[in-house]
Design a protein around this motif. Structure first.
Motif, PDB file in Angstrom:
ATOM      1  N   LEU A  31       0.810  -1.224   0.000  1.00  0.00           N
ATOM      2  CA  LEU A  31       0.000   0.000   0.000  1.00  0.00           C
ATOM      3  C   LEU A  31       0.845   1.276   0.000  1.00  0.00           C
ATOM      4  N   GLY A  32       2.164   1.141   0.126  1.00  0.00           N
ATOM      5  CA  GLY A  32       3.046   2.303   0.030  1.00  0.00           C
ATOM      6  C   GLY A  32       2.967   3.253   1.220  1.00  0.00           C
ATOM      7  N   VAL A  33       2.503   2.738   2.362  1.00  0.00           N
ATOM      8  CA  VAL A  33       2.393   3.560   3.575  1.00  0.00           C
ATOM      9  C   VAL A  33       3.609   3.235   4.447  1.00  0.00           C
ATOM     10  N   THR A  34       4.611   4.105   4.397  1.00  0.00           N
ATOM     11  CA  THR A  34       5.917   3.762   4.976  1.00  0.00           C
ATOM     12  C   THR A  34       6.218   4.476   6.290  1.00  0.00           C
ATOM     13  N   GLY A  35       5.225   5.184   6.851  1.00  0.00           N
ATOM     14  CA  GLY A  35       5.442   5.806   8.164  1.00  0.00           C
ATOM     15  C   GLY A  35       5.780   4.786   9.234  1.00  0.00           C
ATOM     16  N   PRO A  36       5.033   3.682   9.329  1.00  0.00           N
ATOM     17  CA  PRO A  36       5.391   2.642  10.295  1.00  0.00           C
ATOM     18  C   PRO A  36       6.705   1.977   9.864  1.00  0.00           C
ATOM     19  N   LYS A  37       7.694   2.039  10.729  1.00  0.00           N
ATOM     20  CA  LYS A  37       9.038   1.559  10.360  1.00  0.00           C
ATOM     21  C   LYS A  37       9.273   0.114  10.784  1.00  0.00           C
ATOM     22  N   TYR A  38      10.143  -0.550  10.037  1.00  0.00           N
ATOM     23  CA  TYR A  38      10.555  -1.917  10.369  1.00  0.00           C
ATOM     24  C   TYR A  38      11.848  -1.859  11.170  1.00  0.00           C
ATOM     25  N   GLY A  39      11.791  -2.420  12.379  1.00  0.00           N
ATOM     26  CA  GLY A  39      13.004  -2.501  13.191  1.00  0.00           C
ATOM     27  C   GLY A  39      13.361  -3.934  13.508  1.00  0.00           C
ATOM     28  N   ALA A  47       9.059   0.221  16.592  1.00  0.00           N
ATOM     29  CA  ALA A  47       9.213   1.208  15.517  1.00  0.00           C
ATOM     30  C   ALA A  47       7.996   1.261  14.597  1.00  0.00           C
ATOM     31  N   CYS A  48       7.239   0.169  14.551  1.00  0.00           N
ATOM     32  CA  CYS A  48       6.094   0.099  13.630  1.00  0.00           C
ATOM     33  C   CYS A  48       4.783   0.539  14.273  1.00  0.00           C
ATOM     34  N   THR A  49       4.825   0.999  15.505  1.00  0.00           N
ATOM     35  CA  THR A  49       3.579   1.263  16.251  1.00  0.00           C
ATOM     36  C   THR A  49       2.600   2.121  15.446  1.00  0.00           C
ATOM     37  N   SER A  50       1.385   1.622  15.381  1.00  0.00           N
ATOM     38  CA  SER A  50       0.269   2.286  14.702  1.00  0.00           C
ATOM     39  C   SER A  50      -0.939   2.092  15.614  1.00  0.00           C
ATOM     40  N   HIS A  51      -2.125   2.459  15.148  1.00  0.00           N
ATOM     41  CA  HIS A  51      -3.329   2.254  15.967  1.00  0.00           C
ATOM     42  C   HIS A  51      -4.302   1.335  15.253  1.00  0.00           C
ATOM     43  N   ALA A  56      -2.925   1.437  20.465  1.00  0.00           N
ATOM     44  CA  ALA A  56      -1.615   1.144  19.886  1.00  0.00           C
ATOM     45  C   ALA A  56      -1.462  -0.355  19.650  1.00  0.00           C
ATOM     46  N   PHE A  57      -0.842  -0.692  18.533  1.00  0.00           N
ATOM     47  CA  PHE A  57      -0.510  -2.095  18.247  1.00  0.00           C
ATOM     48  C   PHE A  57       0.679  -2.109  17.300  1.00  0.00           C
ATOM     49  N   ASN A  58       1.202  -3.314  17.083  1.00  0.00           N
ATOM     50  CA  ASN A  58       2.412  -3.445  16.281  1.00  0.00           C
ATOM     51  C   ASN A  58       2.154  -4.333  15.065  1.00  0.00           C
ATOM     52  N   PRO A  59       1.956  -3.706  13.901  1.00  0.00           N
ATOM     53  CA  PRO A  59       1.562  -4.443  12.699  1.00  0.00           C
ATOM     54  C   PRO A  59       2.612  -5.429  12.193  1.00  0.00           C
ATOM     55  N   CYS A  60       3.845  -5.346  12.708  1.00  0.00           N
ATOM     56  CA  CYS A  60       4.843  -6.346  12.290  1.00  0.00           C
ATOM     57  C   CYS A  60       4.496  -7.722  12.805  1.00  0.00           C
ATOM     58  N   GLN A 106      10.680   7.761  15.344  1.00  0.00           N
ATOM     59  CA  GLN A 106       9.758   8.798  15.809  1.00  0.00           C
ATOM     60  C   GLN A 106       8.288   8.579  15.440  1.00  0.00           C
ATOM     61  N   PRO A 107       7.956   8.066  14.245  1.00  0.00           N
ATOM     62  CA  PRO A 107       6.533   7.797  14.005  1.00  0.00           C
ATOM     63  C   PRO A 107       5.945   6.856  15.059  1.00  0.00           C
ATOM     64  N   GLY A 108       6.674   5.819  15.385  1.00  0.00           N
ATOM     65  CA  GLY A 108       6.192   4.879  16.403  1.00  0.00           C
ATOM     66  C   GLY A 108       6.102   5.523  17.766  1.00  0.00           C
ATOM     67  N   GLN A 109       7.062   6.388  18.087  1.00  0.00           N
ATOM     68  CA  GLN A 109       7.030   7.069  19.385  1.00  0.00           C
ATOM     69  C   GLN A 109       5.777   7.933  19.489  1.00  0.00           C
ATOM     70  N   ILE A 110       5.482   8.665  18.425  1.00  0.00           N
ATOM     71  CA  ILE A 110       4.317   9.568  18.455  1.00  0.00           C
ATOM     72  C   ILE A 110       3.021   8.766  18.548  1.00  0.00           C
ATOM     73  N   MET A 111       2.933   7.671  17.813  1.00  0.00           N
ATOM     74  CA  MET A 111       1.704   6.866  17.864  1.00  0.00           C
ATOM     75  C   MET A 111       1.513   6.250  19.252  1.00  0.00           C
ATOM     76  N   THR A 112       2.595   5.822  19.874  1.00  0.00           N
ATOM     77  CA  THR A 112       2.511   5.322  21.252  1.00  0.00           C
ATOM     78  C   THR A 112       2.059   6.434  22.179  1.00  0.00           C
TER      79      THR A 112
END
Ligand code: FES
Ligand code: FES
Length: 158
Positions: A31-39, A47-51, A56-60, A106-112
């Protein structure tokens, strides 16, 4: 190949992929949505934290087949849209305090931070030091002191 449908940043999306593909790779690669990062890919670094539905959850670590058609996934790209503003108050606090160094975590930090602030608010209380101590998002650049300040500043404006 099965089709998976869910709501991503306020819009319904559908992707064709195997059931066991984890959501982080669906978001990033399909889907080309690269804000959630792979660590780590193991629900450890955050690093992948989203909602999902505001939490909060971790899509990885979640297979795409576990996401329901009416589940609402929000990534950092859609965060400001949840408050109908150019930036979410937590993002503005991050900018005001110049939190980011390399930026990767930082994207994951902010989502958390947003999920924590919402949870505290729903419980009618302020964020405590214990809440901040319990955050597990890793920052290799060591921006933790500024993250803590920004969470408190952002939460006060939510
Ligand atoms: S990449 Fe998801 S928790 Fe590390
Ligand atoms: S800002 Fe570099 S890893 Fe956190």
């Amino acid at each position: 190949m099965p089709t998976h449908t869910f709501i991503l940043n306020g819009k319904r999306v559908s992707v064709d992929c195997e059931d066991d593909v984890r959501l982080l790779w669906v978001l990033r690669d399909l889907l080309g949505v690269t804000g959630p990062k792979y660590g780590c890919g193991l629900d450890v670094c955050k690093a992948c934290t989203s909602h999902i539905n505001g939490k909060a959850f971790n899509p990885c670590s979640v297979s795409v087949s576990k996401i329901g058609a009416n589940d609402e996934i929000t990534t950092i790209e859609g965060l400001a849209g949840t408050v109908n503003a150019p930036l979410h108050p937590m993002q503005q606090a991050w900018l005001d305090l110049d939190v980011a160094q390399c930026g990767y975590c930082q994207p994951g930090q902010i989502m958390t931070a947003v999920a924590l602030a919402k949870e505290a608010k729903a419980q009618g209380r302020s964020i405590t030091d214990d809440d901040l101590d319990a955050i597990r998002n890793v920052c290799r650049c060591g921006t933790y002191p500024r993250i803590r300040q920004a969470i408190e500043a952002g939460a006060a404006k939510m």
